[in-house]
Scaffold this active site. Sequence first.
Site, PDB file in Angstrom:
ATOM      1  CG  LEU A 190       6.733  30.720 -10.553  1.00 41.71           C
ATOM      2  CD1 LEU A 190       7.181  31.203  -9.031  1.00 41.71           C
ATOM      3  CD2 LEU A 190       7.959  31.319 -11.296  1.00 41.71           C
ATOM      4  CD  GLN A 191       1.752  23.714 -13.793  1.00 43.01           C
ATOM      5  OE1 GLN A 191       1.983  24.590 -14.637  1.00 43.01           O
ATOM      6  NE2 GLN A 191       1.100  22.729 -14.041  1.00 43.01           N
ATOM      7  NE  ARG A 192       2.494  26.580 -18.109  1.00 42.68           N
ATOM      8  CZ  ARG A 192       1.683  27.538 -17.361  1.00 42.68           C
ATOM      9  NH1 ARG A 192       1.852  27.465 -16.213  1.00 42.68           N
ATOM     10  NH2 ARG A 192       1.404  28.832 -17.775  1.00 42.68           N
ATOM     11  CE  LYS A 207       5.988  34.311 -18.919  1.00 43.77           C
ATOM     12  NZ  LYS A 207       5.450  33.315 -19.573  1.00 43.77           N
ATOM     13  CG  ASN A 264      -0.813  33.430 -30.425  1.00 38.06           C
ATOM     14  OD1 ASN A 264      -0.936  33.808 -31.448  1.00 38.06           O
ATOM     15  ND2 ASN A 264       0.121  33.770 -29.650  1.00 38.06           N
ATOM     16  CB  CYS A 279       1.090  22.102 -45.107  1.00 39.36           C
ATOM     17  SG  CYS A 279       1.718  22.909 -46.614  1.00 39.36           S
ATOM     18  CB  CYS A 302      -2.137  25.970 -20.540  1.00 39.49           C
ATOM     19  SG  CYS A 302      -1.258  27.655 -20.013  1.00 39.49           S
ATOM     20  CB  CYS A 343       0.129  25.525 -48.481  1.00 45.98           C
ATOM     21  SG  CYS A 343       0.556  26.295 -46.978  1.00 45.98           S
TER      22      CYS A 343
END
Length: 259
Positions: free
Chosen positions: A69-71, A84, A129, A174, A188, A249
């Site tokens: 909830l902070q972000r 979500k 990720n 790339c 985080c 690549c």
Amino acid sequence: MLPPDRLERFARHIVLPEVGGAGQAKLAYSHVVLVGLGGIGSPALQYLAGAGIGKLTLIDDDRVDASNLQRQTLFTEADIGHLKAERAEAWLEAFDPTIAVQAVVIRVEAANAVALIAGADLVLDGCDNFATRLAVSDACVAAGIPLLSAAVGRFQGQVGAFAGHLPDEACYRCFVGDAFDAEDCDTCAEDGMLGAMAGWTGTFAALQAIRALLAPVGAMGDPQWSKLHVLDGLTPGLRTMRIARDPECRGCGAISPAG
């Protein structure tokens, strides 16, 4: 042509010469796939919905946690424990029921990524990720769909626009290479993140998404392919660098530079 109620809703867009009626109609017929509904995906979704994107596919397999909830501005305490994607879908239906929305509760992997983004005009990836990011990038190249990849940590954000399916343009692989296919990146929870930094990154990603979607009608100019924007919340400042296409690549190297 937009109906009268939509003209009123988007009047502040339509009076902008860089958007206008044609640009707003282009947004109304666009389909964006949003991967991840966390600190980046929450504000990005809010501003894409506010811009009148016609169809949004929302992909996330996680549930809301109190620490989000902070972000993650979409959610409230009442959402804790809920999926979500489903809560984001409910928010969007309440905000603008005209927008077509599909919530997909699944983890994006190499095996399902192409199917999940099928039919999109743009993919905006704000997941947490590298393995998912690379799977999404490879799928975008294979499907010929442009990708906006956004990331944030501590006081820094990154937003890159990739179109590896186009001649001479880089893909996300790339930029980061193959070493991050394993799910071994920092989180985080370990590094910390200023909530407002996630908000800046997410809203900047939404701006870049709108820019890319309007590029075919020449509204906002250069779609910024192969450019990475680095947002610094401490200085504060923003710098831009170009990502070179890697001819070796694994994701886009098989596509001829000559088209």
